[in-house]
Design a protein around this motif. Structure first.
Motif, PDB file in Angstrom:
ATOM      1  N   MET A 417      15.537  25.732 -36.506  1.00 54.03           N
ATOM      2  CA  MET A 417      14.982  25.586 -35.161  1.00 54.03           C
ATOM      3  C   MET A 417      15.182  24.150 -34.673  1.00 54.03           C
ATOM      4  SD  MET A 417      11.473  27.833 -35.533  1.00 54.03           S
ATOM      5  CE  MET A 417      10.821  27.284 -33.951  1.00 54.03           C
ATOM      6  N   GLY A 418      14.892  23.181 -35.545  1.00 55.36           N
ATOM      7  CA  GLY A 418      15.108  21.786 -35.180  1.00 55.36           C
ATOM      8  C   GLY A 418      16.572  21.480 -34.941  1.00 55.36           C
ATOM      9  N   ARG A 419      17.436  22.065 -35.755  1.00 56.69           N
ATOM     10  CA  ARG A 419      18.884  21.851 -35.589  1.00 56.69           C
ATOM     11  C   ARG A 419      19.359  22.401 -34.245  1.00 56.69           C
ATOM     12  NH1 ARG A 419      22.142  18.350 -37.051  1.00 56.69           N
ATOM     13  NH2 ARG A 419      24.074  18.853 -38.106  1.00 56.69           N
ATOM     14  N   THR A 420      18.845  23.556 -33.879  1.00 56.52           N
ATOM     15  CA  THR A 420      19.234  24.150 -32.601  1.00 56.52           C
ATOM     16  C   THR A 420      18.757  23.300 -31.432  1.00 56.52           C
ATOM     17  OG1 THR A 420      19.176  26.377 -33.552  1.00 56.52           O
ATOM     18  CG2 THR A 420      19.020  26.212 -31.159  1.00 56.52           C
ATOM     19  N   ILE A 421      17.516  22.823 -31.496  1.00 54.67           N
ATOM     20  CA  ILE A 421      16.986  21.977 -30.420  1.00 54.67           C
ATOM     21  C   ILE A 421      17.794  20.688 -30.302  1.00 54.67           C
ATOM     22  CG2 ILE A 421      15.003  20.575 -29.727  1.00 54.67           C
ATOM     23  CD1 ILE A 421      13.232  22.787 -31.000  1.00 54.67           C
ATOM     24  N   SER A 422      18.088  20.045 -31.445  1.00 55.70           N
ATOM     25  CA  SER A 422      18.755  18.745 -31.409  1.00 55.70           C
ATOM     26  C   SER A 422      20.198  18.851 -30.928  1.00 55.70           C
ATOM     27  CB  SER A 422      18.703  18.079 -32.787  1.00 55.70           C
ATOM     28  OG  SER A 422      19.347  18.883 -33.758  1.00 55.70           O
ATOM     29  N   ARG A 423      20.886  19.941 -31.219  1.00 58.36           N
ATOM     30  CA  ARG A 423      22.299  20.045 -30.865  1.00 58.36           C
ATOM     31  C   ARG A 423      22.542  20.785 -29.548  1.00 58.36           C
ATOM     32  NH1 ARG A 423      25.462  18.170 -34.853  1.00 58.36           N
ATOM     33  NH2 ARG A 423      27.350  19.206 -34.127  1.00 58.36           N
ATOM     34  N   TYR A 424      21.567  21.535 -29.075  1.00 60.03           N
ATOM     35  CA  TYR A 424      21.758  22.305 -27.850  1.00 60.03           C
ATOM     36  C   TYR A 424      20.870  21.839 -26.698  1.00 60.03           C
ATOM     37  CZ  TYR A 424      24.725  25.697 -30.196  1.00 60.03           C
ATOM     38  OH  TYR A 424      25.771  26.306 -30.858  1.00 60.03           O
ATOM     39  N   TYR A 425      19.713  21.270 -26.996  1.00 65.52           N
ATOM     40  CA  TYR A 425      18.754  20.990 -25.931  1.00 65.52           C
ATOM     41  C   TYR A 425      18.183  19.580 -25.960  1.00 65.52           C
ATOM     42  CZ  TYR A 425      18.796  26.106 -26.074  1.00 65.52           C
ATOM     43  OH  TYR A 425      19.185  27.416 -26.094  1.00 65.52           O
ATOM     44  N   SER A 426      18.730  18.679 -26.766  1.00 65.33           N
ATOM     45  CA  SER A 426      18.096  17.371 -26.932  1.00 65.33           C
ATOM     46  C   SER A 426      18.017  16.594 -25.618  1.00 65.33           C
ATOM     47  CB  SER A 426      18.828  16.551 -28.006  1.00 65.33           C
ATOM     48  OG  SER A 426      20.216  16.486 -27.739  1.00 65.33           O
ATOM     49  N   TRP A 427      19.128  16.506 -24.869  1.00 65.81           N
ATOM     50  CA  TRP A 427      19.090  15.746 -23.618  1.00 65.81           C
ATOM     51  C   TRP A 427      18.190  16.384 -22.564  1.00 65.81           C
ATOM     52  CZ3 TRP A 427      19.960  10.951 -23.657  1.00 65.81           C
ATOM     53  CH2 TRP A 427      20.986  10.379 -24.430  1.00 65.81           C
ATOM     54  N   PRO A 428      18.288  17.702 -22.299  1.00 63.41           N
ATOM     55  CA  PRO A 428      17.366  18.297 -21.316  1.00 63.41           C
ATOM     56  C   PRO A 428      15.899  18.119 -21.690  1.00 63.41           C
ATOM     57  CG  PRO A 428      19.185  19.793 -21.738  1.00 63.41           C
ATOM     58  CD  PRO A 428      19.300  18.684 -22.727  1.00 63.41           C
ATOM     59  N   VAL A 429      15.561  18.270 -22.970  1.00 66.88           N
ATOM     60  CA  VAL A 429      14.163  18.133 -23.383  1.00 66.88           C
ATOM     61  C   VAL A 429      13.711  16.680 -23.277  1.00 66.88           C
ATOM     62  CG1 VAL A 429      12.544  18.435 -25.293  1.00 66.88           C
ATOM     63  CG2 VAL A 429      14.286  20.157 -24.870  1.00 66.88           C
ATOM     64  N   LEU A 430      14.595  15.733 -23.622  1.00 74.16           N
ATOM     65  CA  LEU A 430      14.247  14.317 -23.479  1.00 74.16           C
ATOM     66  C   LEU A 430      13.995  13.958 -22.018  1.00 74.16           C
ATOM     67  CD1 LEU A 430      16.698  12.546 -25.967  1.00 74.16           C
ATOM     68  CD2 LEU A 430      14.197  12.461 -26.042  1.00 74.16           C
ATOM     69  N   VAL A 431      14.872  14.431 -21.136  1.00 72.49           N
ATOM     70  CA  VAL A 431      14.700  14.139 -19.709  1.00 72.49           C
ATOM     71  C   VAL A 431      13.406  14.764 -19.187  1.00 72.49           C
ATOM     72  CG1 VAL A 431      15.650  14.563 -17.411  1.00 72.49           C
ATOM     73  CG2 VAL A 431      17.155  13.840 -19.268  1.00 72.49           C
ATOM     74  N   ALA A 432      13.141  16.010 -19.580  1.00 76.21           N
ATOM     75  CA  ALA A 432      11.899  16.661 -19.153  1.00 76.21           C
ATOM     76  C   ALA A 432      10.682  15.913 -19.685  1.00 76.21           C
ATOM     77  CB  ALA A 432      11.880  18.112 -19.626  1.00 76.21           C
ATOM     78  N   GLY A 433      10.772  15.401 -20.913  1.00 72.22           N
ATOM     79  CA  GLY A 433       9.669  14.637 -21.474  1.00 72.22           C
ATOM     80  C   GLY A 433       9.389  13.373 -20.688  1.00 72.22           C
ATOM     81  N   VAL A 434      10.445  12.707 -20.200  1.00 70.43           N
ATOM     82  CA  VAL A 434      10.270  11.501 -19.395  1.00 70.43           C
ATOM     83  C   VAL A 434       9.669  11.841 -18.031  1.00 70.43           C
ATOM     84  CG1 VAL A 434      11.491   9.623 -18.226  1.00 70.43           C
ATOM     85  CG2 VAL A 434      12.096  10.230 -20.572  1.00 70.43           C
ATOM     86  N   ILE A 435      10.165  12.900 -17.406  1.00 73.19           N
ATOM     87  CA  ILE A 435       9.675  13.297 -16.081  1.00 73.19           C
ATOM     88  C   ILE A 435       8.187  13.647 -16.135  1.00 73.19           C
ATOM     89  CG2 ILE A 435       9.865  15.049 -14.270  1.00 73.19           C
ATOM     90  CD1 ILE A 435      12.879  15.148 -14.867  1.00 73.19           C
ATOM     91  N   PHE A 436       7.788  14.363 -17.183  1.00 70.65           N
ATOM     92  CA  PHE A 436       6.397  14.810 -17.294  1.00 70.65           C
ATOM     93  C   PHE A 436       5.604  13.976 -18.306  1.00 70.65           C
ATOM     94  CE2 PHE A 436       8.900  18.584 -16.090  1.00 70.65           C
ATOM     95  CZ  PHE A 436       8.271  18.913 -14.897  1.00 70.65           C
ATOM     96  N   ARG A 437       5.974  12.691 -18.415  1.00 71.11           N
ATOM     97  CA  ARG A 437       5.367  11.865 -19.470  1.00 71.11           C
ATOM     98  C   ARG A 437       3.879  11.631 -19.251  1.00 71.11           C
ATOM     99  NH1 ARG A 437       8.358   8.703 -16.160  1.00 71.11           N
ATOM    100  NH2 ARG A 437       7.371   6.878 -15.194  1.00 71.11           N
ATOM    101  N   ARG A 438       3.394  11.746 -18.026  1.00 70.50           N
ATOM    102  CA  ARG A 438       1.974  11.518 -17.767  1.00 70.50           C
ATOM    103  C   ARG A 438       1.124  12.738 -18.091  1.00 70.50           C
ATOM    104  NH1 ARG A 438       1.319   6.783 -15.037  1.00 70.50           N
ATOM    105  NH2 ARG A 438       3.169   5.917 -14.011  1.00 70.50           N
ATOM    106  N   ARG A 439       1.772  13.801 -18.453  1.00 69.91           N
ATOM    107  CA  ARG A 439       1.040  15.017 -18.782  1.00 69.91           C
ATOM    108  C   ARG A 439       1.195  15.314 -20.271  1.00 69.91           C
ATOM    109  NH1 ARG A 439       3.023  18.993 -13.837  1.00 69.91           N
ATOM    110  NH2 ARG A 439       2.551  17.545 -12.109  1.00 69.91           N
ATOM    111  N   GLY A 440       0.276  16.084 -20.790  1.00 70.46           N
ATOM    112  CA  GLY A 440       0.362  16.460 -22.198  1.00 70.46           C
ATOM    113  C   GLY A 440       1.622  17.237 -22.506  1.00 70.46           C
ATOM    114  N   PHE A 441       2.075  18.027 -21.539  1.00 72.04           N
ATOM    115  CA  PHE A 441       3.291  18.812 -21.737  1.00 72.04           C
ATOM    116  C   PHE A 441       4.504  17.914 -21.998  1.00 72.04           C
ATOM    117  CE2 PHE A 441       7.015  20.902 -19.709  1.00 72.04           C
ATOM    118  CZ  PHE A 441       7.152  21.945 -20.607  1.00 72.04           C
ATOM    119  N   GLY A 442       4.612  16.812 -21.224  1.00 72.39           N
ATOM    120  CA  GLY A 442       5.730  15.891 -21.389  1.00 72.39           C
ATOM    121  C   GLY A 442       5.705  15.201 -22.737  1.00 72.39           C
ATOM    122  N   ARG A 443       4.507  14.776 -23.158  1.00 71.60           N
ATOM    123  CA  ARG A 443       4.402  14.141 -24.480  1.00 71.60           C
ATOM    124  C   ARG A 443       4.760  15.123 -25.589  1.00 71.60           C
ATOM    125  NH1 ARG A 443      -0.150  11.896 -21.857  1.00 71.60           N
ATOM    126  NH2 ARG A 443      -1.540  13.449 -22.808  1.00 71.60           N
TER     127      ARG A 443
END
Length: 515
Positions: A417-443
């Motif tokens: 699961m971690g391998r799939t996230i890191s190789r397929y979704y790492s950039w989208p999830v990182l960007v989403a985390g930055v956008i929603f960083r003020r919310r628990g969801f982003g963290r």
């Protein structure tokens, strides 16, 4: 997993002559052969697998554990059919339970044509030809074709100097057509029954063909490939590539399947039956990814494709960071074209159903301490149901072994699961985390992608034990994963599709196989 059903009636089949090749069978150390009363079992760990077989199979495998020569063992069973035994052992080999090794006398070796596409690489081509001069293979059954892709330097002249030392033909194309078309042109002109592809920046080991060619003694085998290792270990990236290169698949033999542990082979080290290659139309005019596409088409037609790491080719890997990242991104971008050509072979993530149910229960319980323990119920129920099933079958597996298998399966699933996230979704999830960083969801998203990137890198360092310090290994691993995701996203944007990002989720249910 394959069953041994056809071995149940071997007493009614007469003995037949064995083929010219010699087969040696080594049983995996993790394979237990157990007979309980009238029932016989093959039990393997990591993962836990049970196969109920005929009692005769136990005697066969016990003899092979003492004497791995299949021919001698088969002769000790007067009513045992050679072809039936080999087919059964091949199925066990496909599951990693045995290792089946073939050898052929020189007079039985097929003719081989080594095909090397090249463009503007005179020094590297000379090193490749020097390595081929050392091949341990009958010279009268060998030819080497250098297909020059309209080089603008002295590559052709350098190749011509080898004519007196090798059974060499140099084919010069008038205009650049790409590596795939060069290989197809060489295949059409080749005289050998087997085509052996390598690249001009590669140096095959002297026993390269000796290790791989005997696998073709089985008519169902259409392609075989081996390990591609770094030509040197001078740089830290070379040492990283030694254990993490996408050009090789580790030290264990395997059957190649699009969604298997070894999903493809590469043209740096690939042997194919000439007839099979021409029947599927040769290499597609895509790059990179033409080798993966060919292997998948061969598999789709029912051919057996094998990975045998003993057949080694050394490769000049990119040992500087930017070329390394660029190449990784290019490999990942080819997945878009491959998914378009093979829609049923896109990435699949297999998750135990009980683990997914436990995660769902844990999320549903939230922070309510009294309900958190409910998350364990699906896992406990899974173990108990499997244990009841095994008791009914009277299989010699303890409850402790089942619990360990459950825990091991969960850890493996979390890794992938971690391998799939890191190789397929790492950039989208990182960007989403930055956008929603003020919310628990982003963290939570930032923690998820961080744990995936660092967790899988740490596991790979412990598991593969590279000749590299952990800091630089983790750095290379992070760059590798992020470059892979970058290339995949760029490929999706260029092709206007998100299909390669739609990873297929497959639920796994424990089962016991029997004949």
């Amino acid at each position: 997993m394959a069953s041994a059903k056809e071995l149940g009636s071997i007493g009614r089949i007469r003995h037949d002559p064995e083929p010219a090749g010699t087969a040696v069978c080594h049983l995996s150390p993790c394979l237990r052969v157990v007979q309980c009363g009238d029932a016989a079992w093959l039990i393997a760990t990591r993962p836990l697998r049970l196969l109920r077989v005929q009692p005769r199979v136990v005697k066969l495998l016990e003899k092979l554990r003492v004497d791995p020569d299949v021919g001698r063992v088969v002769k000790s069973f007067p009513d045992l059919r050679w072809e039936t035994v080999i087919s059964f052992l091949e199925r066990l080999a496909d599951e990693g339970l045995v290792r089946l090794v073939w050898s052929l006398p020189d007079e039985m070796l097929p003719s081989v044509s080594v095909v090397i596409p090249v463009r503007n690489r005179p020094a590297q081509l000379s090193a490749c030809l020097a390595a081929l001069e050392c091949l341990d293979y009958p010279r009268e059954r060998l030819e080497i074709l250098v297909v020059d892709d309209a080089s603008s330097d002295d590559t052709v002249a350098r190749a011509e100097t080898w004519r007196n030392r090798l059974p060499l033909r140099v084919i010069r194309l008038p205009a650049p057509v790409g590596a795939a078309a060069c290989r197809n042109h060489g295949a059409e002109l080749a005289r050998g029954e087997i085509l052996a592809f390598t690249d001009s920046d590669c140096r095959p080991h002297p026993r390269w063909l000796r290790e791989l060619v005997p696998e073709f003694v089985r008519t169902g085998v259409v392609a075989v490939g081996g390990a591609v290792l770094p030509a040197d270990d001078d740089s830290w990236l070379d040492r990283y590539e030694a254990v993490e290169s996408p050009l090789t698949h580790g030290p264990e033999p395997a059957r190649v399947r699009p969604r298997g542990a070894v999903p493809y082979l590469v043209t740096a080290n690939l042997l194919v039956r000439r007839r099979a290659l021409l029947e599927v139309g040769g290499f597609a005019r895509i790059h990179p990814g033409e080798d993966v596409d060919l292997v998948w088409r061969l598999c789709e037609r029912g051919g057996r494709v094998l990975y045998r790491p003993a057949g080694i080719v050394l490769h000049d890997h990119r040992d500087r960071l930017w070329p390394f990242l660029h190449r990784r991104a290019a490999y990942a971008s080819s997945e878009v074209v491959l998914v378009q050509r093979h829609p049923h072979s896109r990435h699949r993530m297999t998750v135990p159903a009980a683990m997914l149910a436990s995660i769902g229960c844990g999320i549903g319980a939230g922070r309510q301490e009294g309900l958190v323990m409910l998350a364990m119920l699906p896992l406990l129920a899974d173990v108990l149901v499997a244990f009841q099933r095994i008791r009914r079958l009277r299989a010699p597996v303890s409850l402790g072994e089942l619990v360990l298998a459950e825990l091991r399966g969960m850890l493996v699933a979390f890794y992938w699961m971690g391998r799939t996230i890191s190789r397929y979704y790492s950039w989208p999830v990182l960007v989403a985390g930055v956008i929603f960083r003020r919310r628990g969801f982003g963290r939570w998203l930032s923690v998820l992608v961080g744990a995936s990137l660092l967790g899988t890198a740490s596991v790979d360092y412990i598991r593969k034990r590279p000749s590299l310090d952990p800091v630089r290994f983790l750095l290379a691993h992070l760059c590798d994963d992020l470059a892979n995701n970058s290339g995949l996203l760029v490929g999706c944007l260029r092709s206007g599709t998100i299909r390669p990002l739609l990873v297929e989720l497959s639920l796994y249910w424990p089962r016991v196989e029997k004949s």
